[in-house]
Write an enzyme that holds these catalytic residues in place. Structure first.
Site, PDB file in Angstrom:
ATOM      1  CD  GLN A 163      -2.221   2.051   1.291  1.00 35.18           C
ATOM      2  OE1 GLN A 163      -3.109   1.490   0.665  1.00 35.18           O
ATOM      3  NE2 GLN A 163      -2.150   3.368   1.375  1.00 35.18           N
ATOM      4  NE  ARG A 181      -1.248   9.564   1.594  1.00 36.10           N
ATOM      5  CZ  ARG A 181      -0.309  10.319   2.146  1.00 36.10           C
ATOM      6  NH1 ARG A 181       0.620   9.804   2.902  1.00 36.10           N
ATOM      7  NH2 ARG A 181      -0.302  11.621   1.937  1.00 36.10           N
ATOM      8  CG  ASN A 182       3.818   9.893   0.066  1.00 37.09           C
ATOM      9  OD1 ASN A 182       3.529  10.986  -0.409  1.00 37.09           O
ATOM     10  ND2 ASN A 182       3.541   9.556   1.312  1.00 37.09           N
ATOM     11  N   GLY A 225       4.027  -1.474   7.330  1.00 41.77           N
ATOM     12  CA  GLY A 225       5.220  -0.726   7.719  1.00 41.77           C
ATOM     13  C   GLY A 225       5.026   0.002   9.038  1.00 41.77           C
ATOM     14  NE  ARG A 226       8.583   4.958  13.121  1.00 36.71           N
ATOM     15  CZ  ARG A 226       7.971   6.133  13.201  1.00 36.71           C
ATOM     16  NH1 ARG A 226       7.300   6.599  12.167  1.00 36.71           N
ATOM     17  NH2 ARG A 226       8.031   6.842  14.307  1.00 36.71           N
ATOM     18  CB  ALA A 236      -3.261   3.528   7.380  1.00 38.16           C
TER      19      ALA A 236
END
Ligand SMILES: [Zn+2]
Length: 382
Positions: free
Chosen positions: A192, A194-195, A288-289, A292
């Site tokens: 996932q 968004r960058n 990840g860290r 979301a």
């Protein structure tokens, strides 16, 4: 076989019709233009991305999701899928009626068979979902300032394809499943994002592909409604294109976009986004860290713990903070690197954006030059 859909079956309610038929069908009925978030959600409900959900949630179901983290069917679920409307629409809508949905160009694309309407208890939703009613939280701000005070529930149907921000890469769950099959992938890990990718992202993706039995990687980019300072959908997609071309094996990587509004609900959003990826066929999911999360609203490892508490039939691959370490001379994580923080090049998206804006060079220990080159051409929205 790739993973089974959540709840057992993809619930698809796309019934393509030509424009005349749609207009005939909608004649005389109430039609409305939903707020962007619900526009996206209506499309994702109907193509099966949110299976087993078939429509916007009733008051009872919203409450069950908030309080018990379960749908009324008892299946674990963390994010309420609501369709908020203003008082005017609320007054006009009648239970048992079909109302029609218009896209941003004012053309009808779908409908809701209304089975309920209710007052939105916004504070309860804010605290129940986001753990805060602080308007500095972007989704809480939306809830209070951009959503109507009421909601309607009911099954959704979609009558035609509509353009989305990630259009050329937008995937439906069935398409993704077909493509995995063609690639011969059985075990698929979903990532996932968004960058645009920096090298720590690359590390997570490649370490995941090293897991025995994993056949392929779906890089699934959330490119829906953006906040100020976010990269545009094109900037994210173009930078990922350049990155995959230069640094991934084509037979092991697939790029797709998911045009929805990002919910920064930390652990609850991480679970929701993993359920969506299960519907696309993913067997594994990279966590990840601060997955979301936003700002300092969540414990960076709360999402890791959430996957221990909730079984949603997808295997989480959990990663600690990743960074370039000058002593290790490579990308590593605080799970394995023994060196003190002074050797770490911490990579924040905010800092990368600033550097791009100032025309500064971004070190290759942070971002691949091919990615930087794409982003230099412009990307973030102000
Ligand atoms: Zn180190």
């Amino acid at each position: 076989m790739v993973n089974s859909p959540y709840g057992g079956k993809l619930k698809i309610s796309v019934e393509l019709k030509d424009r005349e038929k749609i207009d005939d069908h909608a004649r005389g009925a109430l039609s409305i233009t939903p707020f962007t978030d619900f526009f996206y959600d209506s499309l994702k409900i109907s193509d099966g991305s949110y299976s087993p959900i078939e429509g916007f949630m009733s008051e009872e179901e919203v409450e069950s999701v908030i309080k018990k983290e379960r749908l009324l069917s008892d299946l674990p679920w963390t994010i309420p899928i609501i369709f908020a409307v203003d008082e005017k629409v609320y007054a006009k809508v009648k239970e048992g009626e079909e109302i029609f949905l218009k896209d941003p160009n004012g053309e009808i694309y779908g409908s809701i068979n209304v089975d309920g309407k209710f007052h939105l208890r916004k504070k309860e939703i804010a605290i129940g979902v986001y753990g805060t009613h602080d308007p500095k939280h972007p989704n809480v701000e939306d809830l209070f300032n951009n959503y109507g005070d009421f909601a309607i529930s009911g099954k959704v149907r979609i009558f035609r394809e509509v353009p989305l921000p990630g259009n050329r890469y937008e995937l439906h769950p069935e398409q993704a499943r077909d493509r995995f099959k063609k690639m011969g992938w059985k075990n698929v890990v979903a990532y996932q994002a968004r960058n645009p990718p920096h090298v720590a992202h690359e590390y997570l993706q490649k370490v995941s592909l090293e897991f025995p039995g994993i056949d392929g990687l779906l890089i699934h980019l959330v490119v829906g409604r953006l906040k100020k300072g976010d990269y545009s959908a094109d900037a994210i997609l173009n930078s990922y294109e350049a990155f995959i071309d230069n640094y991934h094996k084509k037979e092991k990587t697939m790029l797709g976009s998911l045009s929805i509004t990002m919910r920064y609900a930390g652990p609850k959003a991480a679970i929701f986004l993993a359920i969506v990826r299960r519907n696309f066929g993913a067997t594994h999911y990279i966590v990840g860290r601060d997955q979301a999360g936003v700002g300092n609203f969540y414990d960076p490892y709360a999402a890791h713990k959430k996957f221990d508490e909730m079984d949603i039939g997808i295997i989480p691959l959990k990663f600690r903070d990743t960074f370039y370490c000058r002593k290790c001379r490579g990308i590593t994580s605080d799970n394995v690197c023994p060196h003190s923080p002074e050797y770490r090049m911490i990579i924040s998206q905010t800092r990368i954006r600033e550097m791009l804006k100032q025309g500064e060079d971004i070190p290759e220990e942070i971002m691949r030059p091919e990615v930087t080159a794409v982003l230099r051409k412009g990307g973030s929205i102000d």
